[in-house]
Design an enzyme around this catalytic site. Sequence first.
Site, PDB file in Angstrom:
ATOM      1  N   SER A  12       0.868  -1.205   0.010  1.00  0.00           N
ATOM      2  CA  SER A  12       0.077  -0.133  -0.042  1.00  0.00           C
ATOM      3  C   SER A  12       0.937   1.301  -0.117  1.00  0.00           C
ATOM      4  CB  SER A  12      -0.896   0.009   1.264  1.00  0.00           C
ATOM      5  OG  SER A  12      -0.121   0.077   2.130  1.00  0.00           O
ATOM      6  N   TYR A 142       9.724   8.929  16.122  1.00  0.00           N
ATOM      7  CA  TYR A 142       9.560   8.701  14.673  1.00  0.00           C
ATOM      8  C   TYR A 142      10.939   9.383  13.820  1.00  0.00           C
ATOM      9  CZ  TYR A 142       7.939   8.528   9.945  1.00  0.00           C
ATOM     10  OH  TYR A 142       8.008   8.379   8.426  1.00  0.00           O
TER      11      TYR A 142
END
Length: 267
Positions: A12, A142
């Site tokens: 995806s 992150y």
Amino acid sequence: MTKVVFITGASSGIGKAIAEYLVEKKYKVYGTSRNPDKVKDISFPLLALDVLNTESIKIAISTLIDREGRIDVLINNAGKGITGPIEDTPTEEMKSNFDTNFFGPIEVIKAVLPYMRKQKSGKIINVTSIAGYMGLPYRGIYSASKGALELITEAISMEVKSFGVDVVSVAPGDFSTNIAAGRYHTPVYENSAYKDSYAENLALMDEHVDHGEDPMVMAKAIHHIITSKKTKIHYKVGGFMEKFSVVLKRILPDRVYEKLLMNHYKL
């Protein structure tokens, strides 16, 4: 000779867009997914691979080599997001994110390098993030994991250059994908000191992704890198202000840059 491309996390989003674009350009593309049987409407072979499982990495690479006899390009795209105040985020979730975004790509690199060395050629493209160039509030882990991948790219590039292997990183900004759905979100705790600010920033992050660039922009950038005879080590792909923010960090005093970020995130 048709180049063989191996893309992790290709079921995806950016990974799928890159794979489909390269198929159109007549590359032999293999993608990976943790659960390939669940993926529909795909125009290229998907191999089972979990970057947290070194055995699955070895099996996937071995399958590719058995079929094609070589691997010309590795695109380390698999990764996941994580949000939350550092104080509120479980340490185990932080470690898990580094396992996926940092150690996982390294394990895939370690698995393909023997074949690229034998070929005396190969290109490794690590997909990082513009967030890896700065510590973003509520996305610190992150930012750190992607920043670490940026630095390891520099180190590996020097280590393998004499074998004919080219290593680069590509840092995308916000793209319109389903990344937000796959993130680990630290809950907005009622008794948290960060409750209101974090909740507001969660909404802001999702809005940025919803209004992000078309993943095809990233696919075209990757194709350009694959076809380039001379590459840079670091590439940035995204909106003007996202890329300019990296330049600003280099030229502005630390606290001035911090103030700009805090204003942007309404802190």
